[in-house]
Design a protein around this motif. Structure first.
Motif, PDB file in Angstrom:
ATOM      1  N   LYS A 141       8.655 -21.536 -25.295  1.00 24.59           N
ATOM      2  CA  LYS A 141       8.949 -22.889 -24.764  1.00 24.59           C
ATOM      3  C   LYS A 141      10.128 -23.771 -25.973  1.00 24.59           C
ATOM      4  N   ARG A 142      10.877 -23.766 -25.249  1.00 22.49           N
ATOM      5  CA  ARG A 142      12.175 -24.510 -26.285  1.00 22.49           C
ATOM      6  C   ARG A 142      12.354 -26.183 -25.732  1.00 22.49           C
ATOM      7  N   THR A 159       4.784 -28.987 -20.323  1.00 26.48           N
ATOM      8  CA  THR A 159       4.004 -28.095 -19.498  1.00 26.48           C
ATOM      9  C   THR A 159       4.426 -26.642 -20.108  1.00 26.48           C
ATOM     10  N   PHE A 160       3.540 -25.925 -20.590  1.00 25.02           N
ATOM     11  CA  PHE A 160       3.783 -24.575 -21.034  1.00 25.02           C
ATOM     12  C   PHE A 160       3.378 -23.376 -19.777  1.00 25.02           C
ATOM     13  N   ASP A 161       4.637 -22.981 -19.313  1.00 29.85           N
ATOM     14  CA  ASP A 161       4.582 -22.081 -18.218  1.00 29.85           C
ATOM     15  C   ASP A 161       4.733 -20.552 -18.475  1.00 29.85           C
ATOM     16  N   VAL A 162       5.062 -20.538 -19.749  1.00 30.99           N
ATOM     17  CA  VAL A 162       5.509 -19.120 -19.862  1.00 30.99           C
ATOM     18  C   VAL A 162       4.527 -18.503 -21.229  1.00 30.99           C
ATOM     19  N   PRO A 163       3.667 -17.346 -20.857  1.00 33.82           N
ATOM     20  CA  PRO A 163       2.992 -16.640 -22.197  1.00 33.82           C
ATOM     21  C   PRO A 163       3.554 -16.484 -23.259  1.00 33.82           C
ATOM     22  N   GLY A 164       2.927 -16.769 -24.295  1.00 31.87           N
ATOM     23  CA  GLY A 164       3.504 -16.392 -25.876  1.00 31.87           C
ATOM     24  C   GLY A 164       3.246 -17.523 -26.874  1.00 31.87           C
ATOM     25  N   LEU A 165       3.765 -17.469 -28.016  1.00 32.07           N
ATOM     26  CA  LEU A 165       3.359 -18.192 -29.133  1.00 32.07           C
ATOM     27  C   LEU A 165       4.508 -19.143 -29.239  1.00 32.07           C
ATOM     28  N   VAL A 166       4.297 -20.406 -29.322  1.00 37.10           N
ATOM     29  CA  VAL A 166       5.076 -21.395 -29.588  1.00 37.10           C
ATOM     30  C   VAL A 166       5.048 -22.076 -30.902  1.00 37.10           C
TER      31      VAL A 166
END
Lengths: 236, 430
Positions: A141-142, A159-166
């Motif tokens: 998320k950028r 909104t955080f739509d992509v799994p991963g570490l932010v």
């Protein structure tokens, strides 16, 4: 956080409003309605509990005050390490997107670690009497919220739509850090400071149980959960 | 001319090739740094230390910078090079330490090709070191001792390569005036020659004059001194006593000879009208001549008679992705017998983030000079100068940034022609 489970209604991650509880209740009602697709709430009654061996306590950050005439926030409270334990498998999508918050208070993100399910909207209220400028350059998320005040409405959100570490940072206060772990599962908990966790209402089935400690360290263990059973899994 | 053309073309091609190489190098560095992001995060964590009870905490950090400049004419501002181009690598190391809630200390050390980039050899310096005591937690009072940036104005707080939207400073902080700090002026004609208003400066002097001239404020002005500062509701105050005037050069900042003989007193009062708006007024007064100028001072006069007095006003506005800063300074150099050499310098600067990573900045700078009496006539003691700075910047990661700057200036260059300068800067912070 006693017991290790994230309590949505109590807002154990800090600063979570009652509204989220309401959202969870609505989700539950929709999920239980006849014809509704199965969700987390419609899941089983199994439990997974255990212990994660946590890394040693990290030191609190030192604030760079070289060119600040006024020195706010002399000592920050130490942020004890905790782990996120989550269950990987095939789960039905969430029917109602969740909404949660990370606040900025006394030049600190609260909570500093927030696991969320994919699709969750996170609000970032500013509770300080100064600007904050939250941004993330993480591939998951950028974004850059720009400078905003406590009074600014609507409260900036993403909104955080992509799994991963932010990794969240503040462009004004370089010591501020927080992590959002975006997961593709509805089943996750944060351990307590001793590493204890307890994950309830798991539907029976075969899964991979993972323990996330930091960006480099995720441990995992295959598990088979029977209906009504309590499984003990430790990560050492 | 026909004979010279191939030579000029060859020189231009060589210069272009060098620039292409440098641009490629900067880009490669940026891409490589992106790949090293996890490593830099780990380094950042590894460089923090704390005592077992958490009372004493320290953090090492720093930046690695690679700057390159190109200028068709003489090296502009505070740069020193005869080549038309200049490459200036720099390593900056910071130490921030906190002892309980009341004591904070910091150090800034640098290794580079001079405080202001030159084509000379490398050197290492301690640019800043200070201890700050905060008796009360509400920040009503801070006391700071050491070598640190001036409290005057608002630019010093954002002069680091990571926070500065440009590569260079505003004109007030780096554009050299006709004043020297090494010799006392006895006749107004001399000042007019030094500032290129009147011809007649010997060639031998012209060759070295750049190293003798001073600006209104020399960069962040890291002179040794003491400061008190604090906040009372929406008001902020800061006062400092330092051993060098705002225009004093880096060599003078920690020159302990004659220290405190002629201290410079400066202060700033600030009003935080809201989170968006900040206002400040500053003032400073101190001797601008260095000790080595003493032999040339007329009888009956002393170093203390050659004072630089600066009055300043700063405004800043910020909201969402826009930041705007403006500062205006009125500077008076007192010259016994000759009179006062007054000037005004101001700038307006804006930065806008177009995307989370891409930003652009634009700055308008101008310097205006008052008159002095020479042979019965009043003449401006310097050429009016203006400069436009423009540049994009891109943050590849939270640790790496690439900026470019193009500047066009009209000043006291020969023939009052426009001077063009291009610059690029890659910063890696850890």
């Amino acid at each position: 956080m006693n017991g290790g489970e994230y309590d949505w209604c109590e807002g154990s991650f800090g600063g979570v409003r009652r509204r989220r509880c309401l959202v969870a209740l609505v989700s539950l009602l929709i999920a239980l309605a006849p014809g509704a697709s199965p969700t987390i709430a419609a899941g089983g009654d199994a439990t997974i509990a255990g212990m994660v061996v946590l890394p040693k306590t990290r030191s609190a950050p030192v604030i760079n005050k070289r060119y600040e005439i006024v020195a706010h926030g002399g000592v920050l409270s130490a942020n004890p390490p905790v782990a996120v334990v989550y269950l990987e498998g095939v789960f039905p999508p969430a029917t109602v997107p969740a909404v949660t918050q990370i606040t900025q208070k006394e030049l600190t993100f609260i909570p500093s670690l927030l696991p969320v399910r994919k699709g969750t909207k996170v609000e970032f209220p500013n509770l300080d009497h100064t600007y904050h400028n939250i941004f993330s350059f993480s591939p998951a998320k950028r974004f850059d919220l720009g400078r905003y005040r406590a009074e600014d409405r609507p409260v900036p959100a993403q909104t955080f739509d992509v799994p991963g570490l932010v990794t969240l940072r503040c462009d004004i206060h370089e010591h501020m850090r927080a992590l959002i772990l975006v997961l593709d599962t509805p089943h996750f908990v944060i351990t307590d400071e001793e590493g204890r966790y307890r994950m309830e209402r798991i539907p029976p089935g075969r899964y991979v149980l993972k323990s996330w400690l930091d960006s480099k360290t995720t441990k995992q263990s295959p598990v088979e959960v029977a209906a009504g059973a309590t499984l003990n899994v430790d990560f050492r | 001319m026909n004979r010279e053309r191939p030579l000029v073309q060859t020189k231009w091609r060589a210069s272009a090739a060098r620039w292409l190489f440098r641009a490629a190098l900067l880009l490669t560095l940026a891409v490589e740094a992106r790949a090293a992001e996890d490593f830099l995060d780990a380094v950042e964590q590894a460089l923090s230390f704390a005592s077992s009870d958490g009372q004493l905490r320290a953090r090492f950090s720093g930046t690695v910078e690679l700057e390159a400049y190109t200028f068709p004419g003489p090296a502009p501002w505070l740069l020193q090079s005869d080549e038309g181009t200049l490459v200036a690598p720099r390593l900056t190391a910071f130490l921030d330490a906190q002892w309980g809630p009341h004591v904070y200390a910091f150090v800034q050390a640098r290794a580079d090709r001079g405080f202001d980039p030159t084509d000379g050899d490398g050197e290492a310096r301690l640019d800043e070191y200070a201890v700050r005591v905060t008796p009360w937690l509400d920040s009503r009072l801070n006391v700071q001792l050491g070598k640190f940036a001036t409290v005057v104005g608002s630019w010093a707080a954002r002069h680091g390569s990571w926070t500065n939207a440009f590569i260079t400073a505003p004109m007030a902080y780096e554009s050299l005036t006709g004043m020297w700090d090494t010799e006392a002026i006895r006749f107004s004609t001399v000042l007019l020659q030094w500032s290129h208003v009147r011809p007649g400066l010997p060639a031998a002097v012209t060759a070295i004059e750049k190293s003798l001239r001073i600006p209104v404020i020399w960069g962040p002005s890291y002179a040794i001194g003491a400061a008190v500062s604090g906040e009372l509701r929406r008001f902020q105050y800061a006062f400092e006593v330092k051993q060098g005037s705002l225009s004093s050069r880096p060599e003078a900042w920690d020159d302990m000879k004659g220290v405190w003989e002629h201290p410079t007193v400066s202060g700033r009062l600030g009003l935080r009208a809201s989170e968006a708006w900040n206002f400040g007024v500053s003032a400073s007064t101190g001797t601008y001549l260095r000790l080595l100028a003493r032999p040339g001072i007329p009888a009956g006069r002393g170093l203390g008679d050659y004072r630089q007095t600066v009055l300043g006003h700063d405004i800043s506005y910020a909201h969402r992705h826009l930041q705007v800063w403006a500062e205006v300074f009125v500077s008076r150099f007192e010259i016994p017998v000759v009179g006062h050499a007054d000037m005004l310098s101001y700038y307006v600067e804006a930065k806008y983030k177009f995307t989370p990573q891409f930003f652009g900045a634009l700055r308008w700078n101008q310097q205006l000079f008052d008159t002095i009496r020479e042979r019965g006539r009043f003449r401006e003691w310097g050429h009016e100068a203006w400069r436009i700075d423009a540049g994009p910047g891109y943050r590849f990661t939270a640790h790496t940034q690439l900026k470019f700057q193009y500047s066009v200036q009209r000043g006291d260059a020969p023939g009052r022609k426009l001077a063009h300068t291009g610059a690029g800067q890659f910063t890696l912070r850890f």
